[in-house]
Design an enzyme around this catalytic site. Structure first.
Site, PDB file in Angstrom:
ATOM      1  N   ASP A 169      33.351  38.790  28.894  1.00  0.00           N
ATOM      2  CA  ASP A 169      33.369  38.719  30.352  1.00  0.00           C
ATOM      3  C   ASP A 169      32.124  37.933  30.771  1.00  0.00           C
ATOM      4  OD1 ASP A 169      33.958  38.993  33.007  1.00  0.00           O
ATOM      5  OD2 ASP A 169      34.294  41.144  32.929  1.00  0.00           O
TER       6      ASP A 169
HETATM    7  C1  BGC Z   1      35.351  39.529  35.885  1.00  0.00           C
HETATM    8  C2  BGC Z   1      36.494  39.021  35.044  1.00  0.00           C
HETATM    9  C3  BGC Z   1      36.788  37.598  35.397  1.00  0.00           C
HETATM   10  C4  BGC Z   1      35.535  36.777  35.197  1.00  0.00           C
HETATM   11  C5  BGC Z   1      35.723  35.304  35.500  1.00  0.00           C
HETATM   12  C6  BGC Z   1      34.157  38.612  35.866  1.00  0.00           C
HETATM   13  O1  BGC Z   1      33.250  38.959  36.843  1.00  0.00           O
HETATM   14  O2  BGC Z   1      34.984  40.819  35.458  1.00  0.00           O
HETATM   15  O3  BGC Z   1      37.626  39.820  35.216  1.00  0.00           O
HETATM   16  O4  BGC Z   1      37.853  37.106  34.632  1.00  0.00           O
HETATM   17  O5  BGC Z   1      34.524  37.282  36.048  1.00  0.00           O
HETATM   18  O6  BGC Z   1      35.758  35.065  36.847  1.00  0.00           O
END
Ligand code: BGC
Length: 753
Positions: free
Chosen positions: A290
């Site tokens: 993540d």
């Molecule tokens: C989120 C993810 C997301 C990623 C990309 C993160 O803050 O937890 O679910 O895919 O950002 O935007």
């Protein structure tokens, strides 16, 4: 855009400089001119994805390999730094490809509801599905697939080949700000529905990324919290949901989460990534982090992380120069780096990303897609209460007053990285918070207009609900009052309580007191409490209903669509019934480490309520219809060691409708985490007077307990009661007891002999 931690600017400046150097190095190492004539055996489609990945890997320089494991953010970050020049603007991420070898870059977009944009400035206007909970509430696998296929088509047409979609974190915490991205509290239901969505997305030759692995079940303190849960309990709950997605849909990628699991960060957690995911489940795709979830180079790489995402969110370019050095000095083996890259390449070949290159600017049939999302929204709406048959409304219903929640102009969406910007712009601009995880967005699909269109003979008026006394006076003078209520939450922002915010409970109570024919329409992320439920005649749970939500709500209210949604989560009477009456952590403090003790283990949702003998406000599985269904002939048999259940469903009411008969199993002697588990269901459509036979096969793991030592599932010999039910609340329609022999199953549920 999503600022997440305070200490960003310095890290970003340093990181940018490193990135620039890396880019120069990659350019210098690429013998572009020689490439045109060189053979590209990995482009031979008759070879397996594994073979093609191996061949492509062999042709790469070390710098090219390193390029695959480092992801860049796709948007300006806090206006301090620029995105990678080749990334699609305001997207989630970008990974440099190797054009000289015919291997395209990876363009990543969020998320499970559609093509999101990471900033308000120049949003992509795309179709939004109803929330994940709404899709799950359809209990209809085909609809979940169709929704996935639709958003995948929009991702492709927008130039993306990786969709960060397939959120399957269990609803352990009804206040979790991201419940609307997920699929509820039951591992079988969640895993099955999300698998269909992933399949739909990947039918567009894209990679889908199921997430967030694992036990990232609340947002408060998500970067630091330690989710503590026993191994067997985890295998039977959160991990099982993810395992089902992998088995049924084989997503190209899995995203490890922000939190720690039993003391170790998920993205450097050997148990989670190497042992469970790759070894036990045999997962062949790649693990991406993540955004901001990486904390090390050597530990993360050796624990099974294959790709650092949006490195600008981390403290360092861990999988940039640091990884190169770690490989050079042997802390990470060359074989491990090769495996990391191989996994990415394999997913690209396997899902069709290489053979079907994406391009920006593809045509999107918004009208057709609007129907896909509308159908999902309609079928996911749950009629919680309908006293005296208030609904469906009759077209000539006299005077209707519509109150609150901006129902004159639109329907609410949840906040954060998954936000799909509406076609036609935000119907209610300027609400707080305006910045991350805002803005608060309403899709411009007006319930009021859709209601007016269906009641040409009626007077339909709107009141914004800001003055309960005024709204109550209007309601008293009308024939029907429709109160719309909302609860906005988002990524990084849990609900502070399960009460509707902004005094809406008082508004509903005042209106319902003045007008007995009051129906409440809820646009919430997940469960809320309803102190007024005894006074309002009807309650319709509409979730965040997406692009065509206003239309969908009106169609259900007027009976053009017979409601058939069923709750994918228990609605408690109050927070005091929850395993954690008070949410752990401090929403204002995202840095102090703390633990969340998931002491309920696998007894999540209805299982917890059963275990503790608690009566919820509305049970898991609950949902009413404008018709009635009866069940008969429940019979159980065993075929090849699998429990098969059969029964008949009849529509005994006056209108066509869809039903969701549910099967639960309760052991008579064996000890499970809770008295019963959902073991299967079906969704059937029946004309009045019609019947159909339903047959359901039970995954044997749902009859077993997990043994950590032997890594097997074990079914205890003895009696098991099979309940055919309308919900998990205990009012079962029929039951039958079966005797099962002792058996031992492997991790995938196959009997071991
Ligand atoms: C989120 C993810 C997301 C990623 C990309 C993160 O803050 O937890 O679910 O895919 O950002 O935007």
């Amino acid at each position: 855009m999503k600022p997440q931690m305070n200490a960003r600017p310095l890290a970003i400046a340093v990181g940018q400089a490193l990135a620039a150097l890396a880019a120069v190095a990659i350019a210098a190492a690429s013998p572009a001119h020689a490439a045109e004539t060189a053979p590209r055996p990995w482009m031979d489609r008759s070879l397996s994805a594994d073979q093609r990945a191996t061949l492509a890997l062999q042709a790469m320089t070390q710098q090219e390999k390193l390029g695959w494991v480092l992801g860049h953010f796709g948007a300006d970050f806090a206006n301090k730094t620029k995105k990678h020049p080749a990334a699609l603007p305001f997207s989630a991420g970008y990974i440099t490809g190797v054009p000289r070898l015919g291997l395209p870059a990876l363009f990543e977009t969020d998320a499970g509801l559609g093509v999101a944009t990471q900033a308000t400035a120049t949003p992509r206007e795309r179709t939004s599905l109803p929330s994940g909970l709404a899709t799950t509430a359809t209990w209809d696998k085909r609809l979940a697939y169709n929704g996935g296929a639709m958003i995948g088509a929009e991702a492709r047409a927008s130039g993306f080949n990786v969709m960060l979609a397939g959120g399957v974190n269990l609803l352990r915490e009804p206040r979790n700000g991201r419940n609307f991205e997920y699929a509820g509290e039951d591992p079988l239901l969640a895993g099955t529905m999300v698998a269909q969505q992933v399949k739909g997305i990947q039918s567009n030759h894209l990679i889908a990324t199921t997430k967030h692995f694992a036990v990232n079940d609340q947002e408060t303190g998500r970067f630091v919290l330690d989710a503590r849960i026993g191994e067997a309990a985890n295998r039977t709950s959160d991990l099982l949901a993810m395992q089902l997605v992998l088995e049924q849909a084989d997503p190209g990628s899995v995203m490890c989460s922000y939190n720690r699991l039993n003391g170790v960060y998920a993205c450097e957690n050997d148990y989670l990534l190497n042992q469970v995911l790759k070894k036990d489940w045999g997962y062949k795709g790649y693990v991406m982090s993540d955004w901001g979830a990486v904390h090390s180079t050597t530990q993360a790489a050796n624990a099974g992380l294959d790709q650092q995402s949006g490195w600008e969110f981390d403290k360092s370019q861990y999988f940039g120069g640091a990884l190169e050095e770690a490989v050079a000095n042997g802390h990470v083996t060359q074989a491990r780096l090769d495996n990391m890259v191989h996994r990415v390449l394999r997913a690209m070949f396997d899902k069709g990303v290489v053979d079907h290159p994406v391009a920006e600017g593809g045509a999107i049939d918004f009208a057709a897609h609007g129907l896909v999302t509308r159908t999902g929204a309609e079928e996911g709406m749950v009629l919680l209460k309908n006293e005296g048959g208030l609904l469906p409304l009759k077209p000539g219903a006299g005077k209707i007053v519509v109150i609150g929640a901006h129902a004159d102009v639109g329907v609410l969406a949840g906040g954060g990285s998954s936000l799909v910007y509406p076609i036609g712009g935000n119907a209610v601009p300027g609400l707080e918070p305006k910045v991350w995880p805002g803005p608060v967005v309403y899709h411009p699909s007006s319930p009021l207009k859709a209601i007016q269109a269906r009641a040409p003979g009626a007077t339909v008026v709107y009141d914004d609900g800001t003055d309960p006394a005024r709204a109550a006076r209007l309601a008293a003078g009308a024939d029907v009052a429709l109160v719309f209520a909302q609860q906005w939450v988002g990524e990084a922002l849990d609900a502070t309580s399960l009460s509707l915010p902004d005094g809406q409970d008082a508004l509903i109570a005042a209106v319902a007191k003045a007008q007995p024919r009051t129906a409440v329409v809820l646009e919430t992320s997940g469960p809320v409490t309803m102190p007024w439920v005894g006074q309002s005649a009807a309650v319709l749970q509409a979730w965040y209903p997406g692009t065509s939500g206003g239309e969908a709500i009106a169609r259900v209210l007027f009976g053009e669509v017979n409601p058939s949604g069923r709750l994918p989560a228990t609605f408690p009477v109050s927070e005091s019934q929850l395993p954690r009456p008070v949410l752990d952590g401090d929403p204002k403090d995202q840095t102090t480490r703390f633990a969340v003790d998931y002491h309920e283990g696998a007894a999540v949702g209805y299982k917890w309520f059963d275990l503790k003998g608690l009566k919820p406000l509305f049970p898991f599985g609950h949902g009413l219809s404008y018709t009635r269904f009866s069940y008969s002939g429940l019979a159980a048999s065993q075929k090849d060691g699998k429990l098969q259940l059969r029964f008949k469903v009849s529509n005994t009411g006056a209108v066509k409708g869809k039903d969701v008969p549910q099967l639960y199993v309760a052991p008579l002697n064996a000890k499970w985490e809770a008295p019963k588990r959902l073991a299967g269901w079906d969704k059937v459509e029946l004309a009045p007077g019609a019947s159909t036979e339903v047959s359901v096969a039970v995954d044997p793991r749902l009859l077993a307990t997990y043994d950590s030592r032997s890594k097997t599932w074990r079914i205890a010999k003895g009696g098991y009661k099979v309940l055919l039910a309308r919900d998990a609340g205990g009012a079962d329609a029929a039951s039958v007891t079966v005797q099962l022999p002792q058996s031992t199953l492997d991790l995938s549920g196959k009997p071991l002999r």
